[in-house]
Design a protein around this motif. Structure first.
Motif, PDB file in Angstrom:
ATOM      1  N   ASN A  35       0.806  -1.225   0.000  1.00 30.18           N
ATOM      2  CA  ASN A  35       0.000   0.000   0.000  1.00 30.18           C
ATOM      3  C   ASN A  35       0.843   1.281   0.000  1.00 30.18           C
ATOM      4  N   PRO A  36       1.245   1.763  -1.155  1.00 27.44           N
ATOM      5  CA  PRO A  36       2.151   2.910  -1.238  1.00 27.44           C
ATOM      6  C   PRO A  36       1.646   4.155  -0.512  1.00 27.44           C
ATOM      7  N   VAL A  37       0.310   4.313  -0.440  1.00 26.47           N
ATOM      8  CA  VAL A  37      -0.219   5.511   0.200  1.00 26.47           C
ATOM      9  C   VAL A  37       0.089   5.477   1.688  1.00 26.47           C
ATOM     10  N   ALA A  38      -0.205   4.336   2.320  1.00 22.62           N
ATOM     11  CA  ALA A  38       0.080   4.197   3.747  1.00 22.62           C
ATOM     12  C   ALA A  38       1.580   4.263   3.979  1.00 22.62           C
ATOM     13  N   ALA A  39       2.349   3.691   3.061  1.00 24.00           N
ATOM     14  CA  ALA A  39       3.800   3.710   3.206  1.00 24.00           C
ATOM     15  C   ALA A  39       4.319   5.136   3.184  1.00 24.00           C
ATOM     16  N   GLU A  40       3.785   5.940   2.273  1.00 23.91           N
ATOM     17  CA  GLU A  40       4.183   7.339   2.175  1.00 23.91           C
ATOM     18  C   GLU A  40       3.873   8.071   3.490  1.00 23.91           C
ATOM     19  N   TYR A  41       2.668   7.794   4.009  1.00 23.55           N
ATOM     20  CA  TYR A  41       2.232   8.404   5.264  1.00 23.55           C
ATOM     21  C   TYR A  41       3.207   8.063   6.388  1.00 23.55           C
ATOM     22  N   ASN A  42       3.575   6.774   6.449  1.00 23.25           N
ATOM     23  CA  ASN A  42       4.477   6.333   7.502  1.00 23.25           C
ATOM     24  C   ASN A  42       5.858   6.962   7.366  1.00 23.25           C
ATOM     25  N   THR A  43       6.350   7.072   6.114  1.00 23.66           N
ATOM     26  CA  THR A  43       7.662   7.696   5.924  1.00 23.66           C
ATOM     27  C   THR A  43       7.636   9.126   6.430  1.00 23.66           C
ATOM     28  N   LEU A  44       6.528   9.819   6.121  1.00 20.93           N
ATOM     29  CA  LEU A  44       6.445  11.219   6.537  1.00 20.93           C
ATOM     30  C   LEU A  44       6.427  11.335   8.049  1.00 20.93           C
ATOM     31  N   ILE A  45       5.734  10.401   8.718  1.00 21.18           N
ATOM     32  CA  ILE A  45       5.700  10.403  10.191  1.00 21.18           C
ATOM     33  C   ILE A  45       7.112  10.169  10.731  1.00 21.18           C
ATOM     34  N   MET A  46       7.826   9.225  10.072  1.00 20.22           N
ATOM     35  CA  MET A  46       9.182   8.898  10.499  1.00 20.22           C
ATOM     36  C   MET A  46      10.092  10.105  10.371  1.00 20.22           C
ATOM     37  N   ARG A  47       9.817  10.933   9.346  1.00 21.02           N
ATOM     38  CA  ARG A  47      10.658  12.112   9.148  1.00 21.02           C
ATOM     39  C   ARG A  47      10.381  13.183  10.205  1.00 21.02           C
TER      40      ARG A  47
END
Lengths: 331, 300
Positions: A35-47
């Motif tokens: 799920n690239p959308v959720a993955a993107e969301y998680n990366t942003l949180i990690m940042r």
């Protein structure tokens, strides 16, 4: 008036088709492994973004937020789409997908149409000659050339052309729609440069679709040659050149029904041809966006290729009714 | 009764030739057709027995990277020093098997939908033809590329299935229009009068009349399938699970730099020439098939 109604109906059908394709790409991106959308969301949180910021950022990119219910996501996506908002690209950070797609679309459309027109004219002419002289050497050579070229896949044609004319004999330039040092606009060097860069890709489109037109036209002319009106014209003593016109006008009609198939084929070929000649266009955009895992851009490019095909189909349908008086009057 | 009255009349046996006999006569009528058949059989054999001739992991040779064609490496070598001939032969199985699957799926979907649509007409026809128009309009190859992001093309059968799903539109249209004319014919009327169930009429009475057309379509779909899958691998949007011709093209152009340096050229040209050769074989053989199934074209 009736023609206008016909076009409106076709446009409406086309709009529904575009909508279906949009639904398809929406669920496709949702279904992707990981799920690239959720993955993107998680990366942003990690940042280090707050959940609210991250959700906003993701909504800008994809048009919806990953953790709202699917149906809400879907309507958000459609709502954005109706405002011509296709989200933001990931690989070209901060640039809207619509902007990228719109700047690349004209190149693809112009090249495909030029290739289509060239191959249509050449194919139809060769088809008529092959049909009229079908028992002579010229006819046989033309028919064989048509069947062989019809059989050769587009990427083989493009690779061979690219190798022959940019590497072995570097006559033509490689890549880019025009020489970057020139200023874009209506001046002679710029247009010359565009044409110079377009010759090879257009030839690749033309060569790969020439065979289809030629073979269809040949069989169509042969079937028209047996019609009574041809014999009648011959008996009336109509000059061969004019009789030729009668035949061609009748034989060309079935070719318009092949248009739908060939348009999809041509725009599909842009993926290879633009990739091989490194030309900026929708096809190349689609391929690179997949390699970059840039899914908003991928959806946008695919949507625009589909829109281009549907619109050209409507134009072809309109032309058909112009060419064929029976359709013009009956609908 | 008549036979009893005229016992001396010899029985005239119907002079029917077997299909194979006719096929051979038609093929041997022109050398080009024999060539076509030979090419097709050659590649089919390559796909079936080819992978058995080589070890599972092809040997590499660091001293012969991009070697030119020689006695040891008839088609030269790739970037690891593996023989291109071995790569071509072992890569043929995936390519041809997936293409065969694609053709079978295309023919299956296209024929079934065309038959059902043309026989029943009414709402079923309207819905099916809408779907067919949709499939025909959506550009097939970009769709495949987009699908490649979620679909695993590792198995030839998976590749064939997707190629079939996206490629049946044209055949369905053609089968439908033939069904429309066949369903009005006398023998179908008779079958309906006999109260045969619809599936028997459709698949046992109508379908055999289109056999030749469908058989030719199968052959054309095989080449179409080869182009599409090799194209997908060439573009590099599909992960490489196994070696095949498309992977070779991709590696030759994008990593080998075959477009700029001539040393990788044998690596690029070997799969290209194979594709062209197979195309030539199919084109030459189609001409024979046309005549085999169409008695009117057959020369005395």
């Amino acid at each position: 008036m009736q023609l206008a109604r016909r076009i409106v109906v076709r446009l409406f059908g086309g709009a529904i088709m575009v909508l279906v394709v949009a639904i398809f790409t929406f669920f496709l991106v949702r279904l992707m492994p990981g799920n690239p959308v959720a993955a993107e969301y998680n990366t942003l949180i990690m940042r280090g973004m707050t959940p609210v910021q991250a959700a906003d950022e993701v909504r800008v990119m994809y048009g919806y937020i990953p953790h709202e219910p699917l149906i809400d996501q879907y309507f958000h996506y459609l709502w954005q789409l109706l405002h011509f908002n296709l989200g933001q690209s990931i690989s070209y950070e901060g640039v809207s997908v619509l902007h990228i797609v719109l700047s690349d679309a004209p190149w693809t459309i112009v090249l495909v149409l030029l290739g289509l027109i060239t191959s249509f004219i050449l194919g139809v002419t060769a088809g008529v000659i092959a049909a009229v002289k079908r028992s002579s050497g010229i006819g046989n050579v033309l028919t064989v050339s048509g069947s062989l070229l019809h059989g050769i896949p587009q990427f083989v044609v493009a690779l061979l052309l690219a190798f022959l004319f940019t590497t072995l004999w570097p006559i033509f330039p490689f890549g880019a729609p025009y020489n970057a040092s020139l200023t874009a606009g209506f001046n002679l060097p710029f247009i010359g440069s565009v044409a110079y860069h377009a010759i090879l890709p257009v030839s690749a489109y033309a060569i790969s679709s020439y065979g289809g037109w030629m073979l269809t036209m040949k069989s169509s002319v042969i079937s028209v040659l047996g019609d009574d009106f041809v014999l009648a014209a011959e008996l009336r003593g109509v000059k061969p050149r004019i009789r030729f016109g009668y035949i061609a006008r009748n034989a060309i009609l079935p070719l318009f029904t092949v248009f739908a198939l060939s348009l999809g084929f041509m725009f599909g070929g842009s993926l290879f041809i633009e990739n091989i000649f490194d030309y900026n266009g929708l096809g190349n955009l689609l391929v690179t966006s997949i390699s970059n895992r840039d899914y908003p851009l991928m959806s946008g490019a695919f949507l625009f290729i589909t829109i281009a095909v549907i619109l050209s189909n409507i134009v072809a349908d309109f032309l058909y009714s112009v060419v064929d008086p029976r359709i013009r009057r009956s609908t | 009764m008549i036979a009893e009255q005229l016992p001396q009349t010899p029985l005239v046996r119907p002079h029917r030739q077997s299909f194979l006999h006719i096929a051979w006569r038609v093929i041997s009528a022109r050398p080009s057709r024999i060539l076509g058949l030979v090419i097709i059989v050659f590649f089919a054999l390559m796909a079936i027995v080819g992978p058995l001739l080589y070890p599972h992991n092809l040997p590499i040779n660091p001293n012969a990277i991009y070697a030119p064609p020689s006695l040891r490496y008839p088609l030269g070598t790739d970037f690891e020093g593996t023989s291109n001939l071995a790569l071509i032969v072992t890569g043929a199985r995936y390519v041809l098997f997936a293409a065969l699957m694609a053709a079978l799926f295309t023919v299956f979907f296209g024929t079934t939908i065309g038959l059902v649509s043309g026989y029943f007409l009414g709402p079923a026809d309207t819905i099916l033809m809408r779907i067919t128009d949709f499939i025909l309009t959506i550009p097939g190859f970009p769709l495949l590329v987009v699908l490649s992001t979620v679909w695993n093309f590792g198995q030839p059968i998976a590749m064939g299935f997707v190629l079939g799903i996206t490629g049946w539109g044209g055949l369905a249209r053609a089968v439908r229009s033939q069904t429309l004319s066949l369903r009005e014919r006398g023998f179908i009327e008779a079958a309906r009068g006999l109260g045969l169930p619809w599936w028997q009429i459709v698949f046992w009475e109508i379908l055999p009349n289109m056999g030749p057309y469908i058989a030719m379509n199968l052959l054309v779909s095989i080449t179409g399938g080869i182009y599409a899958e090799v194209g997908l691998f060439y573009l590099g949007v599909v992960p490489f699970h196994v070696n095949n011709w498309g992977v070779m093209l991709n590696l030759a152009v994008f990593t080998g730099g075959a477009m700029q340096s001539p040393q990788a050229l044998p690596y690029l040209l070997s799969p290209l020439v194979c594709i062209l050769l197979l195309t030539l074989g199919v084109v030459l053989f189609l001409d024979a098939m046309d005549e085999m199934f169409n008695p009117r074209l057959r020369e005395g």
